[in-house]
Design a protein around this motif. Structure first.
Motif, PDB file in Angstrom:
ATOM      1  N   ASP A  91       0.727  -1.247   0.036  1.00 31.75           N
ATOM      2  CA  ASP A  91       0.213   0.013   0.131  1.00 31.75           C
ATOM      3  C   ASP A  91       0.218   0.770  -0.110  1.00 31.75           C
ATOM      4  OD1 ASP A  91       1.263  -0.471   2.151  1.00 31.75           O
ATOM      5  OD2 ASP A  91      -0.660   0.567   4.067  1.00 31.75           O
ATOM      6  N   LEU A  92       2.457   1.179  -0.364  1.00 35.02           N
ATOM      7  CA  LEU A  92       3.005   2.281  -0.426  1.00 35.02           C
ATOM      8  C   LEU A  92       2.595   2.987  -1.651  1.00 35.02           C
ATOM      9  CD1 LEU A  92       5.233   3.275   1.793  1.00 35.02           C
ATOM     10  CD2 LEU A  92       7.447   2.215  -0.084  1.00 35.02           C
ATOM     11  N   PRO A  93       2.217   4.814  -1.718  1.00 35.29           N
ATOM     12  CA  PRO A  93       2.301   5.528  -2.215  1.00 35.29           C
ATOM     13  C   PRO A  93       3.194   5.865  -3.667  1.00 35.29           C
ATOM     14  CG  PRO A  93       1.478   6.422  -0.249  1.00 35.29           C
ATOM     15  CD  PRO A  93       1.784   5.074   0.149  1.00 35.29           C
ATOM     16  N   LEU A  94       3.477   6.374  -4.628  1.00 38.64           N
ATOM     17  CA  LEU A  94       4.020   7.220  -4.771  1.00 38.64           C
ATOM     18  C   LEU A  94       4.525   8.133  -4.625  1.00 38.64           C
ATOM     19  CD1 LEU A  94       2.711   7.182  -9.106  1.00 38.64           C
ATOM     20  CD2 LEU A  94       4.528   4.999  -7.678  1.00 38.64           C
ATOM     21  N   VAL A  95       5.623   7.975  -4.426  1.00 40.49           N
ATOM     22  CA  VAL A  95       7.062   9.367  -2.999  1.00 40.49           C
ATOM     23  C   VAL A  95       7.075   9.749  -4.071  1.00 40.49           C
ATOM     24  CG1 VAL A  95       8.225  10.123  -1.223  1.00 40.49           C
ATOM     25  CG2 VAL A  95       6.562   7.357  -1.374  1.00 40.49           C
ATOM     26  N   PRO A  96       7.169  11.866  -4.268  1.00 38.58           N
ATOM     27  CA  PRO A  96       8.505  12.343  -4.908  1.00 38.58           C
ATOM     28  C   PRO A  96       9.596  12.399  -4.044  1.00 38.58           C
ATOM     29  CG  PRO A  96       7.051  13.881  -2.898  1.00 38.58           C
ATOM     30  CD  PRO A  96       6.342  12.426  -3.265  1.00 38.58           C
ATOM     31  N   CYS A  97      10.549  11.951  -4.949  1.00 38.06           N
ATOM     32  CA  CYS A  97      12.384  12.308  -3.869  1.00 38.06           C
ATOM     33  C   CYS A  97      12.913  11.817  -5.313  1.00 38.06           C
ATOM     34  CB  CYS A  97      12.188  10.751  -3.452  1.00 38.06           C
ATOM     35  SG  CYS A  97      12.146   9.348  -4.169  1.00 38.06           S
ATOM     36  N   LEU A  98      14.400  12.209  -5.086  1.00 36.33           N
ATOM     37  CA  LEU A  98      15.001  12.334  -6.279  1.00 36.33           C
ATOM     38  C   LEU A  98      15.956  10.871  -6.253  1.00 36.33           C
ATOM     39  CD1 LEU A  98      17.183  15.517  -4.871  1.00 36.33           C
ATOM     40  CD2 LEU A  98      16.069  15.449  -6.572  1.00 36.33           C
ATOM     41  N   LEU A  99      15.346  10.650  -7.086  1.00 34.40           N
ATOM     42  CA  LEU A  99      15.665   9.073  -7.802  1.00 34.40           C
ATOM     43  C   LEU A  99      16.946   8.232  -7.509  1.00 34.40           C
ATOM     44  CD1 LEU A  99      14.233   5.988  -8.257  1.00 34.40           C
ATOM     45  CD2 LEU A  99      14.180   6.406 -10.934  1.00 34.40           C
ATOM     46  N   GLY A 100      17.678   8.793  -8.454  1.00 34.64           N
ATOM     47  CA  GLY A 100      18.835   8.819  -8.548  1.00 34.64           C
ATOM     48  C   GLY A 100      19.356   8.173  -7.134  1.00 34.64           C
ATOM     49  N   GLN A 101      19.600   9.461  -6.042  1.00 30.72           N
ATOM     50  CA  GLN A 101      20.126   9.561  -5.286  1.00 30.72           C
ATOM     51  C   GLN A 101      19.649   8.245  -4.375  1.00 30.72           C
ATOM     52  OE1 GLN A 101      20.952  13.317  -3.442  1.00 30.72           O
ATOM     53  NE2 GLN A 101      20.950  14.104  -5.540  1.00 30.72           N
ATOM     54  N   PHE A 102      18.286   8.418  -4.539  1.00 28.74           N
ATOM     55  CA  PHE A 102      18.130   6.957  -3.595  1.00 28.74           C
ATOM     56  C   PHE A 102      18.329   5.758  -4.119  1.00 28.74           C
ATOM     57  CE2 PHE A 102      14.393   3.832  -3.030  1.00 28.74           C
ATOM     58  CZ  PHE A 102      14.041   4.387  -1.948  1.00 28.74           C
ATOM     59  N   ASN A 103      18.488   5.494  -4.946  1.00 30.71           N
ATOM     60  CA  ASN A 103      19.408   4.327  -4.955  1.00 30.71           C
ATOM     61  C   ASN A 103      20.668   4.320  -5.079  1.00 30.71           C
ATOM     62  OD1 ASN A 103      17.002   3.858  -6.423  1.00 30.71           O
ATOM     63  ND2 ASN A 103      16.838   4.695  -8.869  1.00 30.71           N
ATOM     64  N   GLN A 104      21.342   5.050  -5.595  1.00 29.24           N
ATOM     65  CA  GLN A 104      22.374   5.187  -4.408  1.00 29.24           C
ATOM     66  C   GLN A 104      22.889   5.382  -2.922  1.00 29.24           C
ATOM     67  OE1 GLN A 104      24.773   5.210  -6.786  1.00 29.24           O
ATOM     68  NE2 GLN A 104      26.275   4.421  -4.933  1.00 29.24           N
ATOM     69  N   VAL A 105      21.731   6.027  -2.741  1.00 29.33           N
ATOM     70  CA  VAL A 105      21.621   5.157  -0.532  1.00 29.33           C
ATOM     71  C   VAL A 105      21.220   3.797  -0.311  1.00 29.33           C
ATOM     72  CG1 VAL A 105      20.798   5.962   1.149  1.00 29.33           C
ATOM     73  CG2 VAL A 105      21.163   8.238  -0.098  1.00 29.33           C
ATOM     74  N   ILE A 106      20.451   3.350  -1.648  1.00 30.03           N
ATOM     75  CA  ILE A 106      19.681   2.201  -1.355  1.00 30.03           C
ATOM     76  C   ILE A 106      21.046   0.699  -1.914  1.00 30.03           C
ATOM     77  CG2 ILE A 106      18.606  -0.257  -1.705  1.00 30.03           C
ATOM     78  CD1 ILE A 106      16.936   2.108   0.281  1.00 30.03           C
ATOM     79  N   LEU A 107      21.866   1.332  -2.315  1.00 31.57           N
ATOM     80  CA  LEU A 107      22.654   0.225  -2.683  1.00 31.57           C
ATOM     81  C   LEU A 107      24.499   0.408  -1.906  1.00 31.57           C
ATOM     82  CD1 LEU A 107      24.587  -1.422  -5.489  1.00 31.57           C
ATOM     83  CD2 LEU A 107      25.435   0.327  -5.963  1.00 31.57           C
ATOM     84  N   ASN A 108      23.990   1.491  -1.367  1.00 29.02           N
ATOM     85  CA  ASN A 108      25.254   1.152  -0.035  1.00 29.02           C
ATOM     86  C   ASN A 108      25.623   0.967   1.544  1.00 29.02           C
ATOM     87  OD1 ASN A 108      26.816   3.146  -2.668  1.00 29.02           O
ATOM     88  ND2 ASN A 108      27.384   5.072  -0.814  1.00 29.02           N
ATOM     89  N   MET A 109      23.644   1.162   1.075  1.00 25.97           N
ATOM     90  CA  MET A 109      23.175   0.315   2.494  1.00 25.97           C
ATOM     91  C   MET A 109      23.378  -1.585   2.196  1.00 25.97           C
ATOM     92  SD  MET A 109      20.324   2.425   3.515  1.00 25.97           S
ATOM     93  CE  MET A 109      19.706   2.104   5.054  1.00 25.97           C
ATOM     94  N   ILE A 110      23.087  -1.399   0.948  1.00 24.96           N
ATOM     95  CA  ILE A 110      23.440  -3.217   0.830  1.00 24.96           C
ATOM     96  C   ILE A 110      24.687  -3.653   1.332  1.00 24.96           C
ATOM     97  CG2 ILE A 110      22.921  -4.724  -0.442  1.00 24.96           C
ATOM     98  CD1 ILE A 110      20.104  -3.439  -1.763  1.00 24.96           C
ATOM     99  N   VAL A 111      24.921  -3.162  -0.042  1.00 23.61           N
ATOM    100  CA  VAL A 111      26.936  -3.433   0.044  1.00 23.61           C
ATOM    101  C   VAL A 111      27.916  -2.834   1.486  1.00 23.61           C
ATOM    102  CG1 VAL A 111      29.334  -3.357  -1.233  1.00 23.61           C
ATOM    103  CG2 VAL A 111      27.201  -2.575  -2.666  1.00 23.61           C
ATOM    104  N   ASN A 112      27.753  -1.428   1.692  1.00 23.24           N
ATOM    105  CA  ASN A 112      28.016  -1.927   3.332  1.00 23.24           C
ATOM    106  C   ASN A 112      27.916  -2.935   4.325  1.00 23.24           C
ATOM    107  OD1 ASN A 112      29.209   0.463   2.368  1.00 23.24           O
ATOM    108  ND2 ASN A 112      28.141   2.241   3.360  1.00 23.24           N
TER     109      ASN A 112
END
Length: 707
Positions: free
Chosen positions: A584-605
């Motif tokens: 049920d998570l709705p669409l959220v306004p954000c900076l997509l590229g930087q959000f993807n980079q943050v998630i990637l760094n969290m997984i790798v770290n």
């Protein structure tokens, strides 16, 4: 009785003549015209050559003249035997019993008549005269070389060639002091002999410390050194190579300037040679000439360097003032402008004439004067430079630029002078924006091998299935061919048993039941493989999307899944990754590229942190990612198991960053968190013995929405 008076007189005259010849300092030889064997050799010749009279009577002139052959000697004396010449005068070299040689001038004539004719030779030792001539010629030639040379290295070959040819030496070498390692290295070699290649190679490969070998002795004693026979010298490391090349005598002399030794020049000959004082004096003179040459060149280089340095400094000052990217403004204690550089004219659009002497705060500069005034006040209070990292400047044409400004106070008797140094950082800020995308591409490059592996696996079994289906199709085609024949026979009204048997045999051969069962499986597996490949490619496309500077409404769950897929090869061998994404998570306004980079760094770290704990135990950790709608906020939660300590709070400017572990803190900070990406975030961390978790609520990246 017979009168023997005449015979006695002749014998007496012969004895007197023999005594005279023996007493003369010049060498005298008498030898036969037919066999050329010596019949008489005076004492001076015996002493000089080192042979006994009995030895000499078994020898001929060819035995003591190495430059002569029997044929060439016969050709030389033939005019004397035929009467065309009364006397023959020539210069040659005599060889002693010990192998050493010396230069001579020969006066040869024939005496007697008929069968009594014999050769009479008077020999003058002209070694000193020859040496003097050669020394003068050598000194003159080297003086000419030094007068026109730029440095010693470029004429070293010519100097060694001149000395060797003029003074009859065979090999020359120039050694230079290596100031860093304090050893002598061979930098130039000249050779007359063709069979010295091994010795030359040995010389080039060797280095000598002070006191070692002939060059090292010269370095230590700083004087000319002479070796009569290198084969018997105990401090000559190249003895084997020298002996193999037939080298015997050697000498070397030092070359140095006023304050240091430059190097050593050494020479070798294939004959034994006693130390020659005149030659030693000549070498000392040549060493002095070369030292003076080096001193002169050193002085010239010093003057040239000083001149060039002064000219370069003047050019550098001029270039800095004319082309420096930064601008400089000086404001005196009264607030008036005293310095206004050309770069300041360009950036502010105010000419030097309009700025000099004017109150600085009254100039038409459209920036935040409040920030500038605060920086000046703080610089005055602390007497330290104050930086303004970014200040907006508006031009009259409406264009905006950003400046980096440094305010430095200078205190003197007249008060405090402020120096403003600044630069236009607009281009740099634009580059930093591009760097965000570049870092994303860098992450993709880091993951490329793993992604290729993930694509390769389904590609392989899709390819295997396609080859299997191709083989199956061939078998099925054979079965169909048999049935077509049977069908044609049936249509004709006959159905031969052999055709039926052929159809059944073909079906048994290809195992038709097996194909019927396996072909659908192969098609299903191939479809699954193609789907997996498409999923990976789609995830890569979504992750690599450059995005833009403006926020856009995105499906966070979809982006998290894409990032997990891209990073699969990083974590699948270290941990099990599970997702619990709220549907049920709705669409959220954000900076997509930087959000993807943050998630990637969290997984790798997280993967790196787990790897540090489990190491070679074979165990795997667990990474869990969940999204929830909580009190009108979109939240992303992660849990990493098998870690005793996961997070530590790291202050990064005004923001709190949660690195996954101390070792990964730096790389996490480099994920380009900025105010434009995350303005606020709340962090809660706990560290129980079995697991740790993090909750992240960024108000810009994961914006507030109404559920």
């Amino acid at each position: 009785m017979r009168d023997i008076t005449a015979r006695k007189l002749a014998e007496s005259e012969q004895t007197r003549l023999s005594m005279i010849l023996s007493a003369t300092p010049n060498e005298t030889y008498i030898f036969r015209t037919d066999t050329l064997r010596f019949t008489y050799v005076n004492q001076s010749a015996l002493d000089n050559l080192g042979y006994t009279l009995e030895d000499m009577q078994a020898m001929t002139p060819i035995d003591i003249e190495p430059e002569m052959t029997k044929a060439s000697f016969r050709e030389l004396v033939n005019p004397l035997l035929t009467g065309k010449q009364a006397q023959c005068i020539f210069q040659t070299v005599h060889q002693r019993k010990n192998g050493s040689t010396y230069s001579v001038e020969v006066y040869l004539q024939v005496v007697g008549e008929g069968k009594e004719r014999t050769f009479l030779a008077f020999i003058c030792d002209i070694t000193e005269r020859k040496q003097e001539e050669h020394c003068q010629a050598t000194q003159y030639a080297i003086t000419r070389l030094l007068s026109s040379a730029k440095n010693l290295e470029e004429i070293a070959q010519y100097i060694m060639q001149t000395i060797c040819k003029a003074l009859s030496w065979d090999v020359g070498a120039l050694w230079k002091v290596d100031e860093e390692t304090r050893v002598l290295r061979c930098i130039e070699v000249w050779q007359e002999k063709a069979d010295c290649a091994q010795f030359i190679e040995c010389t080039r490969q060797n280095t000598f410390a002070i006191g070692v070998g002939l060059p090292g002795r010269v370095w230590k004693n700083n004087k000319v050194e002479w070796i009569i026979d290198v084969g018997w010298d105990s401090n000559f490391p190249r003895i084997a190579a020298a002996t193999s090349a037939g080298l015997r005598a050697a000498f070397a002399f030092p070359i140095g300037s006023r304050d240091r030794l430059y190097g050593v020049m050494e020479f070798f000959a294939t004959t034994l040679r006693e130390p020659d004082k005149k030659l030693l004096d000549l070498m000392e003179g040549l060493a002095g000439q070369m030292s003076q040459f080096l001193d002169r060149k050193q002085s010239e280089e010093s003057l040239h360097y000083a001149k060039n340095k002064a000219e370069a400094a003047a050019r550098e000052r001029a270039e800095i003032l004319a082309a420096v990217e930064a601008f400089f403004i000086c404001v005196n204690g009264e607030g008036a402008v005293t310095t206004w550089t050309p770069r300041a004219e360009t950036i502010f659009g105010i000419s030097l004439e309009k700025a000099l002497g004017q109150p600085f705060t009254e100039l038409p500069i459209q920036w935040s004067w409040k920030e500038v005034a605060v920086a000046m006040e703080k610089a005055n209070d602390t007497i330290n430079s104050i930086r303004i990292e970014k200040i907006r400047l508006a031009h009259q044409n409406g264009k905006e630029v950003f400046l980096k400004l440094t305010v430095s106070p200078i205190c003197d008797d007249r008060g405090v002078t402020y120096v403003f140094m600044g630069e236009d950082i607009s281009d740099r800020l634009a580059l930093e924006h591009d760097l965000v995308q570049a870092q994303k591409l860098e992450s993709i490059g880091h993951l490329a091998a793993g992604i290729a592996h993930e694509i390769n696996t389904p590609t392989q079994f899709v390819g295997d299935n396609i080859r299997f289906l191709a083989d199956c199709f061939s078998d099925l085609a054979a079965v169909l061919d048999r049935h077509r024949v049977l069908l044609s026979s049936a249509k004709a009204g006959t159905c031969a048993p052999d055709l039926i048997e052929a159809c059944e045999a073909e079906a048994r051969r290809v195992d038709l039941d097996y194909l019927t069962e396996e072909v659908p499986k192969a098609i299903a597996q191939s479809s699954e493989g193609v789907t997996r490949i498409a999923t990976i490619v789609r995830a890569m496309k979504e992750f690599a999307h450059p995005g833009n500077d403006e926020k856009a409404c995105v499906d966070l769950n979809k982006d998290i899944e894409s990032t997990v897929t891209v990073a699969r090869n990083e974590w699948k061998y270290i941990a099990d990754l599970t997702t619990d994404l709220a549907p049920d998570l709705p669409l959220v306004p954000c900076l997509l590229g930087q959000f993807n980079q943050v998630i990637l760094n969290m997984i790798v770290n997280a993967t790196h942190a787990i790897a540090d704990v489990v190491k070679s135990t074979g165990a795997k950790g667990t990474i869990s990612i969940a999204t929830r709608s909580m009190d009108g906020w979109a939240a992303s939660l992660g849990t990493w198991s098998r870690l005793r300590r996961i997070f530590t709070c790291l202050n990064y400017g005004p923001l709190k960053l949660p690195p996954c572990c101390l070792r990964s803190a730096a790389s996490f900070c480099q994920s380009r968190f900025s105010r434009r990406c995350i303005e606020e975030r709340s962090l809660r961390a706990r560290s129980p013995s079995s697991s740790s978790s993090i909750r992240l609520w960024p108000t810009t990246c994961l914006s507030r929405f109404r559920a």
